[in-house]
Design an enzyme around this catalytic site. Structure first.
Site, PDB file in Angstrom:
ATOM      1  N   ALA A  61     -67.391  82.312  45.774  1.00 44.56           N
ATOM      2  CA  ALA A  61     -67.059  81.581  44.554  1.00 44.56           C
ATOM      3  C   ALA A  61     -66.754  82.583  43.447  1.00 44.56           C
ATOM      4  CB  ALA A  61     -68.246  80.701  44.169  1.00 44.56           C
ATOM      5  N   GLY A 100     -69.296  81.741  49.295  1.00 47.09           N
ATOM      6  CA  GLY A 100     -68.480  80.534  49.440  1.00 47.09           C
ATOM      7  C   GLY A 100     -67.343  80.707  50.430  1.00 47.09           C
ATOM      8  N   GLU A 103     -68.836  79.968  53.636  1.00 44.64           N
ATOM      9  CA  GLU A 103     -69.143  78.526  53.668  1.00 44.64           C
ATOM     10  C   GLU A 103     -67.887  77.705  53.956  1.00 44.64           C
ATOM     11  OE1 GLU A 103     -71.242  78.811  49.823  1.00 44.64           O
ATOM     12  OE2 GLU A 103     -72.885  77.788  50.847  1.00 44.64           O
ATOM     13  N   GLU A 123     -75.503  85.713  48.118  1.00 41.27           N
ATOM     14  CA  GLU A 123     -75.885  84.996  46.901  1.00 41.27           C
ATOM     15  C   GLU A 123     -77.224  85.450  46.338  1.00 41.27           C
ATOM     16  OE1 GLU A 123     -74.259  83.661  49.363  1.00 41.27           O
ATOM     17  OE2 GLU A 123     -72.881  82.105  48.681  1.00 41.27           O
TER      18      GLU A 123
HETATM   19  C1  3H9 Z   1     -70.945  82.198  45.842  1.00 45.40           C
HETATM   20  O1  3H9 Z   1     -70.065  82.324  46.653  1.00 45.40           O
HETATM   21  C2  3H9 Z   1     -71.651  80.918  45.566  1.00 45.40           C
HETATM   22  C3  3H9 Z   1     -71.435  79.857  46.606  1.00 45.40           C
HETATM   23  O2  3H9 Z   1     -72.418  79.935  47.629  1.00 45.40           O
HETATM   24  C4  3H9 Z   1     -71.620  78.470  46.031  1.00 45.40           C
HETATM   25  C5  3H9 Z   1     -70.633  77.987  45.070  1.00 45.40           C
HETATM   26  C6  3H9 Z   1     -70.828  76.543  44.705  1.00 45.40           C
HETATM   27  N1  3H9 Z   1     -65.935  86.495  41.737  1.00 45.40           N
HETATM   28  O3  3H9 Z   1     -66.486  95.085  44.083  1.00 45.40           O
HETATM   29  P1  3H9 Z   1     -65.097  95.481  43.717  1.00 45.40           P
HETATM   30  C7  3H9 Z   1     -64.143  91.292  41.192  1.00 45.40           C
HETATM   31  S1  3H9 Z   1     -71.441  83.496  44.874  1.00 45.40           S
HETATM   32  C8  3H9 Z   1     -65.239  87.039  40.730  1.00 45.40           C
HETATM   33  O4  3H9 Z   1     -64.913  96.580  42.766  1.00 45.40           O
HETATM   34  P2  3H9 Z   1     -64.611  96.337  46.412  1.00 45.40           P
HETATM   35  C9  3H9 Z   1     -64.944  92.476  40.661  1.00 45.40           C
HETATM   36  O5  3H9 Z   1     -65.641  92.129  39.488  1.00 45.40           O
HETATM   37  C10 3H9 Z   1     -70.409  84.832  45.350  1.00 45.40           C
HETATM   38  N2  3H9 Z   1     -64.849  88.340  40.712  1.00 45.40           N
HETATM   39  O6  3H9 Z   1     -64.182  95.742  45.011  1.00 45.40           O
HETATM   40  C11 3H9 Z   1     -63.849  93.497  40.432  1.00 45.40           C
HETATM   41  O7  3H9 Z   1     -63.223  93.165  39.201  1.00 45.40           O
HETATM   42  P3  3H9 Z   1     -62.559  94.306  38.260  1.00 45.40           P
HETATM   43  C12 3H9 Z   1     -70.869  85.487  46.580  1.00 45.40           C
HETATM   44  C13 3H9 Z   1     -65.190  89.090  41.759  1.00 45.40           C
HETATM   45  O8  3H9 Z   1     -63.352  96.415  47.184  1.00 45.40           O
HETATM   46  C14 3H9 Z   1     -62.875  93.226  41.571  1.00 45.40           C
HETATM   47  O9  3H9 Z   1     -63.156  91.887  42.009  1.00 45.40           O
HETATM   48  N3  3H9 Z   1     -70.051  86.646  46.857  1.00 45.40           N
HETATM   49  C15 3H9 Z   1     -65.920  88.590  42.836  1.00 45.40           C
HETATM   50  O10 3H9 Z   1     -65.471  97.542  46.245  1.00 45.40           O
HETATM   51  C16 3H9 Z   1     -63.028  94.163  42.735  1.00 45.40           C
HETATM   52  O11 3H9 Z   1     -64.391  94.164  43.150  1.00 45.40           O
HETATM   53  C17 3H9 Z   1     -70.411  87.891  46.463  1.00 45.40           C
HETATM   54  O12 3H9 Z   1     -71.450  88.109  45.916  1.00 45.40           O
HETATM   55  C18 3H9 Z   1     -66.297  87.209  42.805  1.00 45.40           C
HETATM   56  N4  3H9 Z   1     -66.979  86.639  43.818  1.00 45.40           N
HETATM   57  O13 3H9 Z   1     -65.566  95.229  47.049  1.00 45.40           O
HETATM   58  C19 3H9 Z   1     -69.419  88.979  46.808  1.00 45.40           C
HETATM   59  N5  3H9 Z   1     -66.130  89.585  43.735  1.00 45.40           N
HETATM   60  O14 3H9 Z   1     -61.452  94.868  39.064  1.00 45.40           O
HETATM   61  C20 3H9 Z   1     -69.162  89.840  45.605  1.00 45.40           C
HETATM   62  C21 3H9 Z   1     -65.521  90.676  43.235  1.00 45.40           C
HETATM   63  O15 3H9 Z   1     -62.174  93.554  37.044  1.00 45.40           O
HETATM   64  N6  3H9 Z   1     -68.135  90.836  45.803  1.00 45.40           N
HETATM   65  N7  3H9 Z   1     -64.961  90.394  42.042  1.00 45.40           N
HETATM   66  O16 3H9 Z   1     -63.678  95.289  38.025  1.00 45.40           O
HETATM   67  C22 3H9 Z   1     -68.278  91.950  46.544  1.00 45.40           C
HETATM   68  O17 3H9 Z   1     -69.263  92.146  47.213  1.00 45.40           O
HETATM   69  C23 3H9 Z   1     -67.179  92.972  46.489  1.00 45.40           C
HETATM   70  O18 3H9 Z   1     -66.417  92.717  45.325  1.00 45.40           O
HETATM   71  C24 3H9 Z   1     -66.229  93.000  47.696  1.00 45.40           C
HETATM   72  C25 3H9 Z   1     -65.049  93.975  47.397  1.00 45.40           C
HETATM   73  C26 3H9 Z   1     -66.992  93.476  48.930  1.00 45.40           C
HETATM   74  C27 3H9 Z   1     -65.640  91.636  47.963  1.00 45.40           C
END
Ligand code: 3H9
Length: 650
Positions: A61, A100, A103, A123
């Site tokens: 999400a 998400g 999911e 999460e």
């Molecule tokens: C969820 O899913 C809730 C659901 O269960 C229920 C819903 C109802 N959203 O980390 P990076 C941005 S909760 C918005 O440097 P990498 C990040 O801020 C979510 N933005 O890249 C950055 O922005 P900027 C559960 C996001 O290649 C840019 O993307 N998921 C999100 O080193 C690049 O990110 C997580 O917790 C997001 N979800 O790593 C996963 N994710 O360029 C969180 C990233 O402006 N994300 N951004 O600085 C990660 O673990 C890593 O970003 C990922 C890529 C592995 C995907």
């Protein structure tokens, strides 16, 4: 458009294309819902492939939405609609399917993946639990024991593990889409698997819950989401999927609005922003393959270990043969300890040590792209090192000092090409602690700065740029924090009460236990030096203890007493007698009042640091505290706490 559609012979291909990580926002949810409805009505469509654009499926999400009220359509409804669609949806996954994203994939009838796929529900790292059915569908697909690890313990499944557990129905090669289309055409001629939520799941033995609860509680560091995730899993098994989904949603919504989740989101974005400071974006870093480290003591060896772990070659400079072999032994034992913990193999230990050269004197530094000095914290000693480095290193080699207090400009005086010089303040143990304070001088060139940020990224550090002042960001706040803790003692508050309050807040140790562990003498010598320079440094309680020979655990006592071989602090009548001349009448103070006073002090110093331009942002100060000083992550940092306190006062 955030969701693209192609049609290939009756198969709709739905691609979530929302760079950089295909996060699911309101527009994506809306579009997926509309598409599911439209495809069900369209006789030309037989099946739907759901995929992500670029190198990953979906990172979850959109976290930026979490500071606002929830906005329909809700993701759990979208996932349920896809799961119940008349035309089967198949997820085609490369790279990360997180939160998400996983999911959504679980709502699909089948999942196919390339070898790069990985699956997680991270999460709990954000202080929430999966909110779109992940806690209910995942155990019904991979079994409860594995689901506990993924949902509540942040375990990531790689493609092979996902196939073994039945999360992935088939592996495909790149290019993904032709493989996915071929797979779906064959699958449509057979019976489809039962939707995830309808799969049977038998109740596990009771021990599985009690064991998981103990394991999770022991790692949670006071965070509430992991145990709540476990409760929701359990509810869905004991009371059925419908009850589980309702419980999941209620828990998700309540955690989403919690202070803990806000703190963890704040750090999530701060950590990412820290890696890419705006003013050096677009500046190319210099290539770095070989690094030099001057000094093989605890700090130097830790820095060398961090560099070797990151794949660099290291030239370690020591003064004599004994120092050089001690440094090599320290590094060998660090790597062997990692091997014993199962983190690296014996071959990797040998390979890392193979990239290490320990030298007596400065031979070898001419090959280094960067050299980090980690010798005794004294200006003359450090200057002597840089005068040698100025002679032996290439003029384009970056030169860095690991000083924690000395003004880097003084260390660099007389250095040729001063634009390649700066401070790199590592924290001990340097191969473990995430924080790296980066302290440029006014001369430091932008590409030198860009290079050290890149080195930090390779080392897995959180880099925070700090301006020059006594103690930079972290040690400056630490000094104020300790002074205020001692002021509380002077006000008559018990030492153990202060430590207990800070532990209750989430620190692993209180300020006095911490000083006893680290030793009281360094700060004492620092104050004594200032007094010698004529600075008006008043007598501190710590001075009385050190003068009485109580330097902490290493002398059997400091603020507390320690039995031989026992690190547990015991309240000390002797220390109290020594401190009596400085202590006010004994008073009881509530834990939260103690915490509030110490937090306010840290934040006040943080504000001064910001006003002076020593830190670029309040979030940077929080990163320093969380990654260098044990500030509890779930509390967000002192500046985050200040923001909350201010908001609560309004
Ligand atoms: C969820 O899913 C809730 C659901 O269960 C229920 C819903 C109802 N959203 O980390 P990076 C941005 S909760 C918005 O440097 P990498 C990040 O801020 C979510 N933005 O890249 C950055 O922005 P900027 C559960 C996001 O290649 C840019 O993307 N998921 C999100 O080193 C690049 O990110 C997580 O917790 C997001 N979800 O790593 C996963 N994710 O360029 C969180 C990233 O402006 N994300 N951004 O600085 C990660 O673990 C890593 O970003 C990922 C890529 C592995 C995907």
């Amino acid at each position: 458009m955030t969701v693209n559609i192609d049609i290939d012979g009756g198969i709709a291909i739905v691609t979530i294309a929302n760079p950089p990580v295909n996060a699911i926002n309101a527009a994506v949810r809306e579009r997926l819902l509309t598409l599911a409805q439209a495809f069900d009505k369209d006789p030309a469509i037989r099946a739907v492939i759901l995929t992500g654009a670029g190198a990953l499926f979906v990172a979850g999400a959109d976290i930026t939405e979490f500071d606002r009220p929830v906005e329909p359509p809700f993701l759990p409804d979208v996932v349920a609609r896809i799961e119940r669609a008349a035309k089967p949806w198949v997820a085609a996954i490369r790279g990360a399917a997180l939160g998400g994203g996983l999911e959504l994939a679980l709502g699909c009838r089948m999942r196919i993946a390339t070898g790069t796929a990985r699956f997680a529900l991270p999460e709990v790292n954000l202080g929430i639990i999966p909110g779109s059915g992940g806690t209910q569908r995942l155990p019904r697909v991979i079994g409860i024991a594995e689901a506990i690890r993924v949902v509540a313990e942040n375990h990531t499944l790689d493609a092979a593990e996902a196939v073994r557990l039945g999360l992935v129905d088939a592996m495909v090669e790149e290019p993904l889409l032709p493989g996915a289309i071929a797979f779906v055409r064959v699958a449509l001629d057979k019976a489809l698997p039962v939707p995830s939520l309808d799969r049977p799941l038998s109740e596990p033995a009771q021990e599985i819950w009690t064991e998981a609860e103990q394991r999770i509680a022991s790692h949670a560091k006071g965070a509430s989401a992991p145990l709540q995730a476990l409760e929701v899993l359990k509810c869905g098994i004991e009371q059925g999927a419908a009850a589980g989904l309702a419980r999941e949603r209620a828990t998700f919504l309540s955690l989403r609005g919690s202070e803990e989740a806000a703190a963890l989101r704040h750090l999530f974005f701060a950590e990412r922003a820290a890696m890419r400071p705006a003013d050096i974006r677009g500046t190319a870093p210099r290539p770095v393959d070989t690094a030099g480290v001057v000094g093989g003591g605890t700090m130097g060896s830790g820095i060398a270990a961090a560099l070797l772990n990151a794949g660099l070659s290291v030239v370690l400079v020591e003064q004599d043969a004994a120092g050089a072999s001690r440094a090599r032994e320290t590094l060998a034992s660090l790597f062997e300890a990692s091997q014993r913990r199962g983190q690296i193999t014996g071959e990797e230990v040998a390979e890392r040590l193979g990239r290490l050269e320990t030298n007596i004197g400065y031979g070898g530094v001419e090959r280094c792209d960067v050299v980090i000095e980690a010798v005794f914290e004294e200006l003359a000693v450090k200057r002597a090192v840089f005068s040698e480095l100025g002679r032996f290193c290439r003029p384009d080699a970056i030169l860095a000092t690991n000083t924690s207090y000395i003004d880097p400009r003084l260390i660099a005086e007389g250095l040729p090409e001063p634009e390649r010089f700066l401070g790199l303040h590592f924290f001990s143990p340097a191969h473990v602690m995430k924080l790296l304070e980066i302290v440029p001088t006014p001369e430091t060139a932008p590409d030198v700065l860009a290079t050290v940020f890149e080195i930090a990224r390779r080392l897995g550090k959180i880099p925070v740029r700090a301006g020059i002042c006594d103690g930079f960001i972290g040690n400056r706040i630490l000094r104020r924090f300790r002074t205020e803790a001692e002021a509380l003692v002077r006000d008559g508050v018990g030492i153990a009460a202060i430590d207990a309050a800070m532990r209750g807040f989430g620190f692993a140790m209180g300020p006095f236990e911490m000083q006893d562990m680290a030793g009281l003498d360094i700060a004492f010598l620092h104050r004594e030096a200032a007094r010698k320079r004529g600075e008006p440094v008043p007598d501190m309680p710590g001075d009385l203890l050190v003068r009485a020979g109580r330097k902490g655990q290493k002398t059997g006592g400091g603020w507390y007493d320690y039995a031989p071989g026992d690190r547990r602090p015991q309240p000390s009548a002797k220390a109290e007698r020594i401190l009596a001349p400085l202590m006010g009448p004994r008073t009881d103070m509530a834990g939260e009042v103690i915490v509030a006073r110490l937090m306010a002090t840290m934040a006040q110093e943080g504000q001064a640091i910001l006003a002076e331009g020593i830190a670029a942002s309040a979030a940077d100060i929080d990163l320093v505290e969380v990654h260098g000083y044990g500030f509890p992550r779930r509390r967000g940092g002192p500046m985050f706490q200040l923001g909350r306190a201010d908001a609560n006062r309004v």
